[in-house]
Design a protein around this motif. Structure first.
Motif, short mmCIF file in Angstrom:
data_model
loop_
_atom_site.label_atom_id
_atom_site.label_comp_id
_atom_site.label_asym_id
_atom_site.label_seq_id
_atom_site.Cartn_x
_atom_site.Cartn_y
_atom_site.Cartn_z
N LEU A 1 7.16 1.73 -3.59
CA LEU A 1 6.16 2.80 -3.72
C LEU A 1 5.77 3.08 -5.16
N THR A 2 6.62 2.71 -6.11
CA THR A 2 6.37 3.08 -7.51
C THR A 2 5.69 1.99 -8.32
N ILE A 3 5.47 0.79 -7.75
CA ILE A 3 4.96 -0.31 -8.57
C ILE A 3 3.51 -0.09 -8.95
N THR A 4 3.19 -0.44 -10.20
CA THR A 4 1.80 -0.49 -10.63
C THR A 4 1.22 -1.82 -10.18
N ARG B 1 -1.52 3.18 -11.78
CA ARG B 1 -0.95 4.22 -10.92
C ARG B 1 0.04 3.60 -9.94
N PRO B 2 1.03 4.37 -9.47
CA PRO B 2 1.99 3.83 -8.50
C PRO B 2 1.31 3.49 -7.18
N ASP C 1 13.42 1.26 1.79
CA ASP C 1 12.72 2.13 0.85
C ASP C 1 11.46 1.49 0.27
N SER D 1 1.98 4.23 -4.16
CA SER D 1 1.82 5.34 -3.23
C SER D 1 0.52 6.09 -3.48
N HIS D 2 0.12 6.25 -4.75
CA HIS D 2 -1.15 6.89 -5.08
C HIS D 2 -2.33 5.98 -4.72
#
Length: 358
Positions: free
Chosen positions: A182-185, A130-131, A23, A133-134
């Motif tokens: 994917l969610t880490i800043t 922002r995460p 993941d 993924s962005h």
């Protein structure tokens, strides 16, 4: 320069894990100089991992950034020198040179490339909160028209593909896989990513030592050798991560093996010039005040070390102590024991990479 994220910035880091975690977003682990590129119109800066400027050493990237990057941006990535034979870290090291004339010459003969893998700012927008993924999606969009010097690293969300990259890409000079949740800043200086690196073992001959910089009765590092097909003992690297008590113990244990250069396989080391060799009184490219002289030892001890991969005939990074091998005969420690990765083309990883070297 006036950007939403201003230099210096300490890059976000990764911690080692033994296997590819699930993941995540997976990328090849590039083997070069970590760098954050800041562009504000005509002003461009290249920062290093330790927040020191690299700008003067890569004039060709400054010119390329003007032509290829968005007008105002901050991009995290890796400076590499790519050839048809793969990444050339040795040539990259040559770029850190005080003479501007030499830097200019090398920039023309062995131009560097920049592999981008994160976006910190674009225009007036700070992306660090922002995460990932962005940030990844924005990076791909912002650098869609770049090349031949700036490239976006490949990425995949498929763990099986990442495992294939881990197995195959080493043959092009890459040294593992990076996994990013994917969610880490973006967190400067924090080890919130994961790295999976190749690790192998080799039995090496201990051929000398350097004295510790702060203690005359302690080992600083042990010099390692492997025998070639013609029976010569080649210098392959060093190990040096020992507690101080162990350093002093080793110093005492190795005194009976101290010999002269005349009676040593590396007798040439007392007078022959060359980079990265165990030459007596040789200076360091990275620290001109560092003494790299060494004490020769009779090559009678064998040590098993851990290493990630080779660069030419030497270990790319400092090897790690694993165990002593009193059961091994020194002359049995040859290059034949080393695993050689199958050659893999950089152009199959990033189209066009390695084709602009002269």
């Amino acid at each position: 320069m006036k950007l939403p994220v201003m230099p210096p910035v300490s890059p976000m880091l990764a911690k080692s894990v033994p296997t590819i975690p699930p993941d995540a977003s997976y990328e090849p682990k590039w083997d070069g100089f970590r760098s954050i590129c800041f562009r504000d119109g005509e002003e461009i800066e290249l920062g290093s991992r330790n927040e020191r400027p690299l700008t003067r050493y890569f004039p060709e990237l400054l010119e390329a950034a003007q032509a290829e990057l968005p007008e105002r941006c901050v991009i995290d990535g890796e400076i590499v020198i790519a050839t048809e034979r793969g990444l050339d870290f040795e040539a990259l090291q040559q770029r850190i040179h005080p003479a501007s004339s030499r830097v200019t010459m090398l920039a023309d003969h062995t131009p560097a490339a920049f592999i981008a893998f994160d976006l910190l700012a674009l225009g007036d927008d700070d992306y660090t909160r922002r995460p990932f993924s962005h940030r990844r999606a924005a990076l791909v969009d912002a650098l869609a028209q770049t090349g031949p010097s700036f490239h976006v690293t490949p990425a995949t969300a498929d763990a099986e593909t990442a495992q294939r990259w881990f197995d195959e890409f080493e043959g092009a000079g890459l040294d593992g896989v990076i996994a990013k949740p994917l969610t880490i800043t973006y967190q400067p200086g924090k080890r919130v990513m994961f790295k999976i690196k190749h690790e192998r073992t080799a039995d090496c001959v201990v051929a000398g030592y350097r004295v510790h910089k702060s203690a005359d009765d302690a080992i600083g590092s042990l010099l390692l050798g492997l025998y070639t097909e013609d029976g010569a003992l080649a210098s392959v690297g060093v190990i040096g991560a020992f507690p101080m008590a162990k350093r002093r113990q080793l110093f005492t244990e190795f005194q009976p093996l101290v010999t002269t250069f005349e009676d040593h396989p590396w007798s040439w080391a007392a007078h022959q010039a060359g980079d990265r060799t165990p030459r007596k009184n040789e200076g360091s490219r990275w620290n001109t005040g560092k003494d790299l002289s060494f004490v020769p030892l009779r090559p009678e001890h064998v040590v098993e070390v851990r290493y990630d991969h080779m660069e030419g005939e030497r270990f790319r990074h400092t090897a790690q102590f694993n165990r002593w091998r009193p059961d091994r005969e020194p002359h049995s420690c040859t290059y034949e024991q080393l695993e050689r990765p199958v050659t893999f083309s950089l152009a199959e990883i990033v189209p066009g990479l390695g084709s602009n070297n002269r």
